[in-house]
Design a protein around this motif. Structure first.
Motif, PDB file in Angstrom:
ATOM      1  N   THR A 174      -7.270   9.503  11.436  1.00  0.00           N
ATOM      2  CA  THR A 174      -7.678   8.251  12.055  1.00  0.00           C
ATOM      3  C   THR A 174      -6.963   7.094  11.382  1.00  0.00           C
ATOM      4  O   THR A 174      -6.322   7.250  10.341  1.00  0.00           O
ATOM      5  N   LEU A 175      -7.072   5.919  12.004  1.00  0.00           N
ATOM      6  CA  LEU A 175      -6.202   4.810  11.614  1.00  0.00           C
ATOM      7  C   LEU A 175      -6.731   3.986  10.464  1.00  0.00           C
ATOM      8  O   LEU A 175      -6.033   3.110   9.964  1.00  0.00           O
ATOM      9  N   SER A 176      -7.958   4.250  10.024  1.00  0.00           N
ATOM     10  CA  SER A 176      -8.433   3.541   8.833  1.00  0.00           C
ATOM     11  C   SER A 176      -7.918   4.233   7.576  1.00  0.00           C
ATOM     12  O   SER A 176      -7.828   3.609   6.526  1.00  0.00           O
ATOM     13  N   HIS A 177      -7.590   5.514   7.675  1.00  0.00           N
ATOM     14  CA  HIS A 177      -7.093   6.277   6.531  1.00  0.00           C
ATOM     15  C   HIS A 177      -5.629   6.611   6.788  1.00  0.00           C
ATOM     16  O   HIS A 177      -5.273   7.735   7.133  1.00  0.00           O
ATOM     17  N   LEU A 178      -4.785   5.590   6.618  1.00  0.00           N
ATOM     18  CA  LEU A 178      -3.394   5.719   7.066  1.00  0.00           C
ATOM     19  C   LEU A 178      -2.577   6.641   6.161  1.00  0.00           C
ATOM     20  O   LEU A 178      -1.688   7.327   6.636  1.00  0.00           O
ATOM     21  N   GLU A 179      -2.870   6.643   4.867  1.00  0.00           N
ATOM     22  CA  GLU A 179      -2.075   7.483   3.982  1.00  0.00           C
ATOM     23  C   GLU A 179      -2.327   8.960   4.294  1.00  0.00           C
ATOM     24  O   GLU A 179      -1.407   9.778   4.344  1.00  0.00           O
ATOM     25  N   PRO A 186       0.839  -1.197   0.000  1.00  0.00           N
ATOM     26  CA  PRO A 186       0.000   0.000   0.000  1.00  0.00           C
ATOM     27  C   PRO A 186       0.870   1.242   0.000  1.00  0.00           C
ATOM     28  O   PRO A 186       1.987   1.230   0.516  1.00  0.00           O
ATOM     29  N   ARG A 187       0.351   2.298  -0.593  1.00  0.00           N
ATOM     30  CA  ARG A 187       1.173   3.500  -0.797  1.00  0.00           C
ATOM     31  C   ARG A 187       1.673   4.112   0.506  1.00  0.00           C
ATOM     32  O   ARG A 187       2.677   4.807   0.523  1.00  0.00           O
ATOM     33  N   VAL A 188       0.954   3.810   1.600  1.00  0.00           N
ATOM     34  CA  VAL A 188       1.365   4.390   2.882  1.00  0.00           C
ATOM     35  C   VAL A 188       2.767   3.933   3.266  1.00  0.00           C
ATOM     36  O   VAL A 188       3.499   4.641   3.944  1.00  0.00           O
ATOM     37  N   CYS A 189       3.180   2.781   2.757  1.00  0.00           N
ATOM     38  CA  CYS A 189       4.509   2.254   3.112  1.00  0.00           C
ATOM     39  C   CYS A 189       5.637   3.135   2.600  1.00  0.00           C
ATOM     40  O   CYS A 189       6.749   3.081   3.121  1.00  0.00           O
ATOM     41  N   ASP A 190       5.359   3.954   1.574  1.00  0.00           N
ATOM     42  CA  ASP A 190       6.388   4.884   1.089  1.00  0.00           C
ATOM     43  C   ASP A 190       6.757   5.912   2.151  1.00  0.00           C
ATOM     44  O   ASP A 190       7.814   6.539   2.073  1.00  0.00           O
ATOM     45  N   PHE A 202      -3.021  -5.114   2.874  1.00  0.00           N
ATOM     46  CA  PHE A 202      -3.822  -4.438   3.894  1.00  0.00           C
ATOM     47  C   PHE A 202      -3.559  -5.022   5.278  1.00  0.00           C
ATOM     48  O   PHE A 202      -3.506  -4.295   6.260  1.00  0.00           O
ATOM     49  N   CYS A 203      -3.380  -6.346   5.345  1.00  0.00           N
ATOM     50  CA  CYS A 203      -3.060  -6.968   6.632  1.00  0.00           C
ATOM     51  C   CYS A 203      -1.738  -6.419   7.161  1.00  0.00           C
ATOM     52  O   CYS A 203      -1.567  -6.215   8.361  1.00  0.00           O
ATOM     53  N   TYR A 204      -0.811  -6.159   6.238  1.00  0.00           N
ATOM     54  CA  TYR A 204       0.519  -5.677   6.619  1.00  0.00           C
ATOM     55  C   TYR A 204       0.449  -4.289   7.262  1.00  0.00           C
ATOM     56  O   TYR A 204       1.128  -4.016   8.247  1.00  0.00           O
ATOM     57  N   ILE A 205      -0.415  -3.395   6.714  1.00  0.00           N
ATOM     58  CA  ILE A 205      -0.440  -2.043   7.283  1.00  0.00           C
ATOM     59  C   ILE A 205      -1.376  -1.924   8.482  1.00  0.00           C
ATOM     60  O   ILE A 205      -1.145  -1.106   9.351  1.00  0.00           O
ATOM     61  N   TYR A 206      -2.446  -2.729   8.530  1.00  0.00           N
ATOM     62  CA  TYR A 206      -3.422  -2.536   9.609  1.00  0.00           C
ATOM     63  C   TYR A 206      -3.143  -3.360  10.858  1.00  0.00           C
ATOM     64  O   TYR A 206      -3.747  -3.109  11.895  1.00  0.00           O
ATOM     65  N   CYS A 207      -2.274  -4.349  10.779  1.00  0.00           N
ATOM     66  CA  CYS A 207      -2.000  -5.190  11.957  1.00  0.00           C
ATOM     67  C   CYS A 207      -1.506  -4.313  13.110  1.00  0.00           C
ATOM     68  O   CYS A 207      -0.477  -3.661  12.990  1.00  0.00           O
ATOM     69  N   PRO A 208      -2.239  -4.271  14.237  1.00  0.00           N
ATOM     70  CA  PRO A 208      -1.804  -3.393  15.335  1.00  0.00           C
ATOM     71  C   PRO A 208      -0.454  -3.798  15.907  1.00  0.00           C
ATOM     72  O   PRO A 208       0.298  -2.954  16.372  1.00  0.00           O
ATOM     73  N   VAL A 209      -0.151  -5.091  15.880  1.00  0.00           N
ATOM     74  CA  VAL A 209       1.118  -5.572  16.429  1.00  0.00           C
ATOM     75  C   VAL A 209       2.240  -5.433  15.390  1.00  0.00           C
ATOM     76  O   VAL A 209       3.408  -5.532  15.729  1.00  0.00           O
TER      77      VAL A 209
END
Lengths: 308, 110
Positions: free
Chosen positions: A191-196, A9-13, B54-61
Protein backbone atom coordinates in the motif's frame (compact mmCIF):
# COMPACT_ATOMS: atom_id res chain seq x y z
CA UNK A 1 15.12 28.65 12.15
CA UNK A 2 14.84 25.09 13.42
CA UNK A 3 17.87 23.08 12.50
CA UNK A 4 16.98 21.29 9.35
CA UNK A 5 19.22 18.97 7.46
CA UNK A 6 18.45 17.91 3.95
CA UNK A 7 17.11 14.40 4.11
CA UNK A 8 15.58 12.08 1.61
CA UNK A 9 13.39 9.22 2.84
CA UNK A 10 15.05 5.89 2.20
CA UNK A 11 12.48 4.99 -0.43
CA UNK A 12 14.18 7.47 -2.77
CA UNK A 13 17.15 5.10 -3.06
CA UNK A 14 14.86 2.81 -5.05
CA UNK A 15 14.01 5.45 -7.65
CA UNK A 16 15.71 4.47 -10.87
CA UNK A 17 14.75 7.34 -13.10
CA UNK A 18 12.83 10.57 -13.37
CA UNK A 19 9.07 10.59 -13.33
CA UNK A 20 8.00 9.20 -16.73
CA UNK A 21 4.53 10.74 -16.53
CA UNK A 22 3.44 14.21 -17.61
CA UNK A 23 3.44 16.61 -14.70
CA UNK A 24 -0.28 17.29 -14.82
CA UNK A 25 -2.58 14.36 -15.55
CA UNK A 26 -6.36 13.91 -15.41
CA UNK A 27 -6.76 12.06 -12.13
CA UNK A 28 -8.69 13.44 -9.14
CA UNK A 29 -6.94 15.60 -6.57
CA UNK A 30 -5.49 13.36 -3.87
CA UNK A 31 -5.89 10.20 -5.98
CA UNK A 32 -3.77 7.38 -4.61
CA UNK A 33 -3.70 5.78 -8.07
CA UNK A 34 -1.73 8.74 -9.42
CA UNK A 35 0.96 8.19 -6.80
CA UNK A 36 0.87 4.46 -7.57
CA UNK A 37 1.41 4.99 -11.31
CA UNK A 38 4.27 7.43 -10.84
CA UNK A 39 5.85 5.29 -8.13
CA UNK A 40 5.69 2.03 -10.10
CA UNK A 41 7.23 3.68 -13.15
CA UNK A 42 10.00 5.24 -11.04
CA UNK A 43 10.93 2.08 -9.16
CA UNK A 44 10.67 -0.45 -12.00
CA UNK A 45 12.78 1.64 -14.33
CA UNK A 46 12.60 2.33 -18.02
CA UNK A 47 12.42 -1.11 -19.62
CA UNK A 48 8.77 -1.52 -18.70
CA UNK A 49 5.88 -2.14 -21.06
CA UNK A 50 2.55 -1.28 -19.48
CA UNK A 51 -0.58 -3.23 -20.36
CA UNK A 52 -3.82 -1.65 -19.28
CA UNK A 53 -7.57 -1.71 -19.64
CA UNK A 54 -10.44 0.76 -19.55
CA UNK A 55 -10.19 1.94 -15.96
CA UNK A 56 -9.42 5.05 -13.94
CA UNK A 57 -5.84 4.86 -15.19
CA UNK A 58 -6.99 4.64 -18.83
CA UNK A 59 -7.25 8.39 -19.54
CA UNK A 60 -3.62 8.71 -18.48
CA UNK A 61 -2.28 5.45 -19.90
CA UNK A 62 -4.28 5.38 -23.17
CA UNK A 63 -4.01 9.10 -23.47
CA UNK A 64 -6.25 11.72 -24.94
CA UNK A 65 -5.67 14.00 -27.93
CA UNK A 66 -3.96 11.12 -29.77
CA UNK A 67 -1.07 10.71 -27.35
CA UNK A 68 -0.50 9.33 -23.89
CA UNK A 69 0.54 11.20 -20.81
CA UNK A 70 3.64 9.12 -20.21
CA UNK A 71 6.72 7.82 -21.99
CA UNK A 72 6.34 4.08 -21.47
CA UNK A 73 5.37 1.74 -24.28
CA UNK A 74 1.75 0.88 -23.64
CA UNK A 75 -0.63 -1.77 -24.89
CA UNK A 76 -4.33 -1.07 -24.46
CA UNK A 77 -6.68 -4.02 -24.50
CA UNK A 78 -10.07 -5.17 -23.31
CA UNK A 79 -10.68 -6.07 -19.68
CA UNK A 80 -11.28 -9.75 -20.41
CA UNK A 81 -7.99 -10.20 -22.22
CA UNK A 82 -5.38 -8.26 -20.33
CA UNK A 83 -3.31 -11.14 -18.99
CA UNK A 84 -3.57 -13.15 -22.22
CA UNK A 85 -2.53 -10.14 -24.32
CA UNK A 86 0.40 -9.60 -21.98
CA UNK A 87 1.29 -13.27 -22.46
CA UNK A 88 1.70 -12.61 -26.17
CA UNK A 89 3.90 -9.61 -25.45
CA UNK A 90 6.17 -11.51 -23.04
CA UNK A 91 6.60 -14.33 -25.54
CA UNK A 92 7.43 -11.89 -28.31
CA UNK A 93 10.05 -10.07 -26.26
CA UNK A 94 11.57 -13.33 -25.18
CA UNK A 95 11.75 -14.63 -28.73
CA UNK A 96 13.15 -11.38 -30.05
CA UNK A 97 15.73 -11.35 -27.28
CA UNK A 98 14.70 -7.96 -25.95
CA UNK A 99 15.18 -7.28 -22.25
CA UNK A 100 11.82 -5.94 -21.10
CA UNK A 101 9.39 -6.34 -18.23
CA UNK A 102 5.71 -6.56 -19.10
CA UNK A 103 3.54 -5.01 -16.39
CA UNK A 104 -0.23 -5.42 -16.36
CA UNK A 105 -1.74 -2.52 -14.46
CA UNK A 106 -5.44 -3.03 -13.82
CA UNK A 107 -8.06 -2.23 -11.25
CA UNK A 108 -9.79 -4.64 -8.93
CA UNK A 109 -12.79 -4.92 -11.27
CA UNK A 110 -10.61 -6.31 -14.04
CA UNK A 111 -8.49 -8.53 -11.81
CA UNK A 112 -11.27 -9.97 -9.65
CA UNK A 113 -14.30 -10.00 -11.96
CA UNK A 114 -13.90 -9.36 -15.67
CA UNK A 115 -10.33 -10.45 -16.33
CA UNK A 116 -10.10 -13.06 -13.61
CA UNK A 117 -10.00 -16.08 -15.87
CA UNK A 118 -7.15 -14.77 -18.00
CA UNK A 119 -5.25 -13.72 -14.87
CA UNK A 120 -5.75 -17.16 -13.40
CA UNK A 121 -4.73 -18.76 -16.69
CA UNK A 122 -1.56 -16.67 -16.96
CA UNK A 123 -0.69 -17.54 -13.36
CA UNK A 124 -1.25 -21.22 -14.06
CA UNK A 125 0.97 -21.09 -17.15
CA UNK A 126 3.51 -19.13 -15.06
CA UNK A 127 3.96 -16.42 -17.67
CA UNK A 128 6.90 -14.07 -17.14
CA UNK A 129 5.18 -10.84 -16.20
CA UNK A 130 4.23 -8.61 -13.30
CA UNK A 131 0.53 -8.13 -12.61
CA UNK A 132 -0.27 -5.10 -10.45
CA UNK A 133 -3.82 -4.70 -9.18
CA UNK A 134 -4.73 -1.37 -7.68
CA UNK A 135 -7.60 -2.26 -5.38
CA UNK A 136 -9.99 0.65 -4.96
CA UNK A 137 -12.79 -1.73 -4.07
CA UNK A 138 -15.19 -1.00 -6.87
CA UNK A 139 -15.73 0.16 -10.45
CA UNK A 140 -14.78 3.74 -9.69
CA UNK A 141 -14.25 4.90 -13.27
CA UNK A 142 -17.82 4.10 -14.37
CA UNK A 143 -19.52 5.56 -11.30
CA UNK A 144 -18.74 3.63 -8.14
CA UNK A 145 -20.47 0.31 -8.75
CA UNK A 146 -19.74 -2.65 -6.52
CA UNK A 147 -17.16 -5.20 -7.58
CA UNK A 148 -16.18 -8.43 -5.89
CA UNK A 149 -13.47 -6.43 -4.17
CA UNK A 150 -16.00 -4.26 -2.36
CA UNK A 151 -16.05 -5.10 1.36
CA UNK A 152 -19.09 -6.09 3.38
CA UNK A 153 -21.33 -3.14 4.21
CA UNK A 154 -19.81 -0.65 1.78
CA UNK A 155 -22.26 1.77 0.19
CA UNK A 156 -21.87 2.01 -3.59
CA UNK A 157 -24.27 3.14 -6.31
CA UNK A 158 -25.42 -0.46 -6.90
CA UNK A 159 -25.50 -1.35 -3.19
CA UNK A 160 -26.77 1.94 -1.82
CA UNK A 161 -27.65 2.91 1.70
CA UNK A 162 -31.43 3.17 2.08
CA UNK A 163 -34.55 1.49 3.43
CA UNK A 164 -34.12 -1.74 1.50
CA UNK A 165 -30.33 -1.94 1.48
CA UNK A 166 -27.57 -1.24 3.94
CA UNK A 167 -24.62 -1.56 1.62
CA UNK A 168 -23.04 -4.67 0.15
CA UNK A 169 -24.34 -7.82 1.81
CA UNK A 170 -21.43 -10.13 0.96
CA UNK A 171 -17.73 -10.03 1.70
CA UNK A 172 -14.90 -9.19 -0.69
CA UNK A 173 -12.80 -11.83 -2.38
CA UNK A 174 -9.43 -12.38 -0.74
CA UNK A 175 -7.74 -11.85 -4.07
CA UNK A 176 -4.01 -11.90 -3.15
CA UNK A 177 -4.60 -15.18 -1.32
CA UNK A 178 -6.37 -16.64 -4.36
CA UNK A 179 -3.40 -15.79 -6.58
CA UNK A 180 -0.97 -17.07 -3.93
CA UNK A 181 -2.72 -20.43 -4.11
CA UNK A 182 -1.68 -20.66 -7.76
CA UNK A 183 1.85 -21.21 -6.39
CA UNK A 184 3.45 -18.56 -8.57
CA UNK A 185 7.00 -17.35 -7.79
CA UNK A 186 6.00 -14.08 -6.15
CA UNK A 187 2.80 -12.66 -4.60
CA UNK A 188 2.66 -9.62 -2.35
CA UNK A 189 0.31 -7.02 -0.95
CA UNK A 190 1.40 -3.41 -0.71
CA UNK A 191 0.00 0.00 0.00
CA UNK A 192 1.00 3.59 -0.54
CA UNK A 193 1.54 4.63 3.06
CA UNK A 194 4.38 2.09 3.35
CA UNK A 195 6.34 3.07 0.27
CA UNK A 196 9.67 1.50 1.17
CA UNK A 197 7.98 -1.84 1.74
CA UNK A 198 6.22 -1.41 -1.61
CA UNK A 199 9.48 -0.54 -3.38
CA UNK A 200 11.21 -3.65 -2.04
CA UNK A 201 8.32 -5.77 -3.27
CA UNK A 202 8.44 -4.19 -6.73
CA UNK A 203 12.15 -4.94 -6.99
CA UNK A 204 11.54 -8.55 -5.93
CA UNK A 205 8.65 -8.83 -8.37
CA UNK A 206 10.83 -7.59 -11.21
CA UNK A 207 13.42 -10.23 -10.40
CA UNK A 208 10.75 -12.92 -10.06
CA UNK A 209 9.19 -11.94 -13.39
CA UNK A 210 12.33 -13.21 -15.12
CA UNK A 211 11.24 -16.72 -14.08
CA UNK A 212 7.51 -16.55 -13.81
CA UNK A 213 4.38 -14.77 -12.71
CA UNK A 214 4.62 -12.02 -10.09
CA UNK A 215 1.52 -10.47 -8.56
CA UNK A 216 1.24 -7.35 -6.39
CA UNK A 217 -2.06 -6.30 -4.84
CA UNK A 218 -2.06 -2.59 -3.97
CA UNK A 219 -4.58 -1.05 -1.59
CA UNK A 220 -5.50 2.21 -3.27
CA UNK A 221 -8.26 4.41 -1.78
CA UNK A 222 -10.57 6.38 -4.08
CA UNK A 223 -11.41 9.90 -2.92
CA UNK A 224 -14.92 10.38 -4.43
CA UNK A 225 -15.85 6.68 -4.35
CA UNK A 226 -15.03 6.13 -0.69
CA UNK A 227 -16.26 9.61 0.28
CA UNK A 228 -13.07 10.59 2.03
CA UNK A 229 -11.45 14.04 2.05
CA UNK A 230 -8.83 14.46 -0.67
CA UNK A 231 -6.02 14.77 1.88
CA UNK A 232 -6.91 11.47 3.62
CA UNK A 233 -6.00 8.94 0.93
CA UNK A 234 -2.59 8.08 2.43
CA UNK A 235 -3.99 8.19 5.96
CA UNK A 236 -6.65 5.61 5.01
CA UNK A 237 -3.92 3.30 3.68
CA UNK A 238 -2.05 3.59 6.96
CA UNK A 239 -5.13 2.93 9.10
CA UNK A 240 -6.06 -0.06 6.92
CA UNK A 241 -2.66 -1.57 7.69
CA UNK A 242 -2.78 -0.75 11.38
CA UNK A 243 -6.23 -2.31 11.81
CA UNK A 244 -5.11 -5.46 9.94
CA UNK A 245 -7.84 -4.74 7.40
CA UNK A 246 -5.12 -4.89 4.75
CA UNK A 247 -2.12 -6.78 6.13
CA UNK A 248 1.19 -6.42 4.27
CA UNK A 249 2.66 -9.79 3.37
CA UNK A 250 4.51 -11.59 0.63
CA UNK A 251 4.90 -15.12 -0.62
CA UNK A 252 8.31 -15.62 -2.16
CA UNK A 253 9.24 -19.00 -3.66
CA UNK A 254 6.65 -20.75 -1.53
CA UNK A 255 7.50 -19.03 1.77
CA UNK A 256 4.88 -16.76 3.35
CA UNK A 257 6.03 -13.77 5.37
CA UNK A 258 4.27 -10.81 6.99
CA UNK A 259 6.46 -7.88 5.98
CA UNK A 260 4.93 -5.32 8.33
CA UNK A 261 3.80 -6.82 11.59
CA UNK A 262 1.33 -4.63 13.48
CA UNK A 263 2.08 -4.91 17.20
CA UNK A 264 -1.14 -3.56 18.60
CA UNK A 265 -3.86 -3.68 15.94
CA UNK A 266 -6.41 -0.89 16.20
CA UNK A 267 -10.12 -1.77 16.18
CA UNK A 268 -11.78 -1.65 12.78
CA UNK A 269 -13.98 1.25 13.95
CA UNK A 270 -10.91 3.48 13.38
CA UNK A 271 -11.21 2.71 9.66
CA UNK A 272 -15.00 2.83 9.39
CA UNK A 273 -14.95 6.23 11.12
CA UNK A 274 -12.57 7.56 8.49
CA UNK A 275 -14.15 6.11 5.34
CA UNK A 276 -17.48 7.59 4.26
CA UNK A 277 -18.76 4.48 2.50
CA UNK A 278 -18.45 2.47 5.75
CA UNK A 279 -19.45 5.18 8.23
CA UNK A 280 -23.11 4.09 8.40
CA UNK A 281 -22.22 0.64 9.81
CA UNK A 282 -23.66 0.03 13.27
CA UNK A 283 -21.90 -1.92 16.02
CA UNK A 284 -23.14 -5.35 14.87
CA UNK A 285 -22.12 -4.72 11.29
CA UNK A 286 -18.67 -3.47 12.32
CA UNK A 287 -18.34 -6.59 14.51
CA UNK A 288 -19.19 -8.76 11.51
CA UNK A 289 -16.60 -7.02 9.36
CA UNK A 290 -14.09 -7.25 12.20
CA UNK A 291 -14.73 -10.99 12.53
CA UNK A 292 -14.02 -11.45 8.84
CA UNK A 293 -10.84 -9.35 9.05
CA UNK A 294 -9.68 -11.32 12.11
CA UNK A 295 -10.42 -14.63 10.40
CA UNK A 296 -8.41 -13.72 7.31
CA UNK A 297 -5.54 -12.51 9.46
CA UNK A 298 -5.53 -15.75 11.44
CA UNK A 299 -5.33 -17.77 8.24
CA UNK A 300 -2.45 -15.59 7.08
CA UNK A 301 -0.66 -15.88 10.43
CA UNK A 302 -1.04 -19.65 10.39
CA UNK A 303 0.42 -19.83 6.87
CA UNK A 304 3.33 -17.61 7.88
CA UNK A 305 3.92 -19.57 11.08
CA UNK A 306 4.07 -22.80 9.09
CA UNK A 307 7.12 -21.43 7.28
CA UNK A 308 8.57 -19.32 10.09
CA UNK B 1 -5.34 34.13 -15.61
CA UNK B 2 -1.91 35.19 -16.80
CA UNK B 3 -0.27 32.40 -18.70
CA UNK B 4 3.39 32.20 -17.96
CA UNK B 5 6.17 31.00 -20.16
CA UNK B 6 6.35 27.33 -19.44
CA UNK B 7 9.54 25.49 -19.83
CA UNK B 8 8.64 22.31 -21.63
CA UNK B 9 10.50 19.13 -20.95
CA UNK B 10 13.23 18.32 -23.43
CA UNK B 11 12.04 15.77 -25.95
CA UNK B 12 13.43 12.46 -24.77
CA UNK B 13 14.49 9.44 -26.69
CA UNK B 14 12.26 6.38 -26.56
CA UNK B 15 12.46 4.21 -23.48
CA UNK B 16 12.90 1.04 -25.46
CA UNK B 17 14.81 1.61 -28.69
CA UNK B 18 12.80 -1.15 -30.38
CA UNK B 19 9.49 0.54 -29.69
CA UNK B 20 8.06 3.47 -31.52
CA UNK B 21 7.74 6.43 -29.21
CA UNK B 22 4.17 6.49 -28.01
CA UNK B 23 4.49 9.90 -26.49
CA UNK B 24 7.09 12.20 -25.05
CA UNK B 25 4.62 13.55 -22.50
CA UNK B 26 6.08 16.99 -22.84
CA UNK B 27 3.84 18.87 -25.22
CA UNK B 28 1.53 21.47 -23.85
CA UNK B 29 -1.58 19.63 -25.03
CA UNK B 30 -0.52 16.50 -23.18
CA UNK B 31 0.07 18.26 -19.92
CA UNK B 32 -2.90 19.54 -17.96
CA UNK B 33 -2.17 22.61 -15.90
CA UNK B 34 -3.81 21.05 -12.90
CA UNK B 35 -2.88 23.99 -10.69
CA UNK B 36 -6.06 25.57 -12.02
CA UNK B 37 -8.13 23.08 -9.98
CA UNK B 38 -6.68 24.18 -6.69
CA UNK B 39 -8.80 25.87 -4.03
CA UNK B 40 -6.26 25.63 -1.22
CA UNK B 41 -2.53 26.12 -1.42
CA UNK B 42 0.11 24.41 0.72
CA UNK B 43 2.21 27.01 2.56
CA UNK B 44 5.42 25.93 4.27
CA UNK B 45 6.41 27.17 7.72
CA UNK B 46 10.19 26.94 7.53
CA UNK B 47 10.49 27.37 11.31
CA UNK B 48 8.79 24.00 11.79
CA UNK B 49 10.05 22.17 8.69
CA UNK B 50 12.76 19.60 9.44
CA UNK B 51 13.23 18.71 5.77
CA UNK B 52 12.25 15.06 6.29
CA UNK B 53 10.93 14.78 2.74
CA UNK B 54 7.59 13.14 3.50
CA UNK B 55 5.81 15.71 1.33
CA UNK B 56 8.26 14.85 -1.44
CA UNK B 57 7.44 11.12 -1.45
CA UNK B 58 3.70 11.24 -0.71
CA UNK B 59 2.64 14.01 -3.10
CA UNK B 60 0.37 12.21 -5.62
CA UNK B 61 1.27 14.71 -8.35
CA UNK B 62 4.97 14.52 -7.43
CA UNK B 63 5.18 18.29 -7.77
CA UNK B 64 7.28 18.81 -4.61
CA UNK B 65 10.91 19.56 -5.41
CA UNK B 66 14.02 20.91 -3.74
CA UNK B 67 13.88 24.53 -2.69
CA UNK B 68 16.67 26.81 -3.91
CA UNK B 69 18.13 27.01 -0.38
CA UNK B 70 19.26 23.38 -0.69
CA UNK B 71 17.56 22.24 2.52
CA UNK B 72 13.82 22.66 2.32
CA UNK B 73 11.19 21.66 -0.21
CA UNK B 74 8.93 23.71 -2.45
CA UNK B 75 5.72 23.05 -4.39
CA UNK B 76 5.25 23.59 -8.12
CA UNK B 77 2.03 25.59 -8.05
CA UNK B 78 1.55 25.15 -11.78
CA UNK B 79 0.60 21.50 -11.14
CA UNK B 80 -0.32 21.26 -7.43
CA UNK B 81 -3.97 20.14 -7.27
CA UNK B 82 -4.32 21.31 -3.68
CA UNK B 83 -5.33 17.91 -2.34
CA UNK B 84 -3.63 18.49 1.02
CA UNK B 85 -1.92 15.12 1.35
CA UNK B 86 1.40 16.88 2.12
CA UNK B 87 -0.16 18.89 4.95
CA UNK B 88 -1.79 15.80 6.47
CA UNK B 89 1.32 13.65 6.21
CA UNK B 90 3.77 16.31 7.48
CA UNK B 91 5.01 14.98 10.83
CA UNK B 92 5.84 18.44 12.23
CA UNK B 93 2.74 20.24 10.96
CA UNK B 94 4.86 22.65 8.93
CA UNK B 95 2.44 22.76 6.00
CA UNK B 96 -0.91 24.53 6.20
CA UNK B 97 -3.52 24.65 3.49
CA UNK B 98 -4.46 28.29 2.89
CA UNK B 99 -7.54 29.11 0.75
CA UNK B 100 -6.45 30.74 -2.49
CA UNK B 101 -8.78 33.69 -1.92
CA UNK B 102 -6.94 34.64 1.27
CA UNK B 103 -3.66 35.08 -0.54
CA UNK B 104 -2.51 38.44 -1.78
CA UNK B 105 -1.85 37.17 -5.28
CA UNK B 106 -5.32 35.63 -5.54
CA UNK B 107 -5.55 32.73 -7.94
CA UNK B 108 -2.56 33.65 -10.04
CA UNK B 109 -0.03 30.88 -10.21
CA UNK B 110 3.16 32.02 -8.49
Amino acid sequence: MAEARKRRPRVCDYYQNEDQFARGVALCAGCALELNLRFVSRVLGKDVILVGTPSCSAPVLHGQNTKAWHRHPYYACVMTGVASSATGLTRYYEKAGIEATVVCHTGDGCAMDVGFQTLSGAAERNEKMIYITYDNEGYMNTGIQQSSGTPYGAATTTTPLGQASRGKSTAAKNMPMIVAMHDVPYVATATLSHLEDYAKKLVKAKAAAKEGFAYIHVFCPCVPGWRIPSDASIQVCRVAVRTNYFPLWEKEQGVWRITYKVRDPQPLSELTRLVGKLRHLDEDEVARLQAQVDYRYRVLEALCAAFG
Amino acid sequence: MVKQERESRPAQECILPTEACWSDASEDTLCLHTGDWRTERPVFDLEKCNACGFCYIYCPVQCVSDAPDGIHYQVDLEYCKGCGVCARECPTGAITMVPEGDLADGCEPR
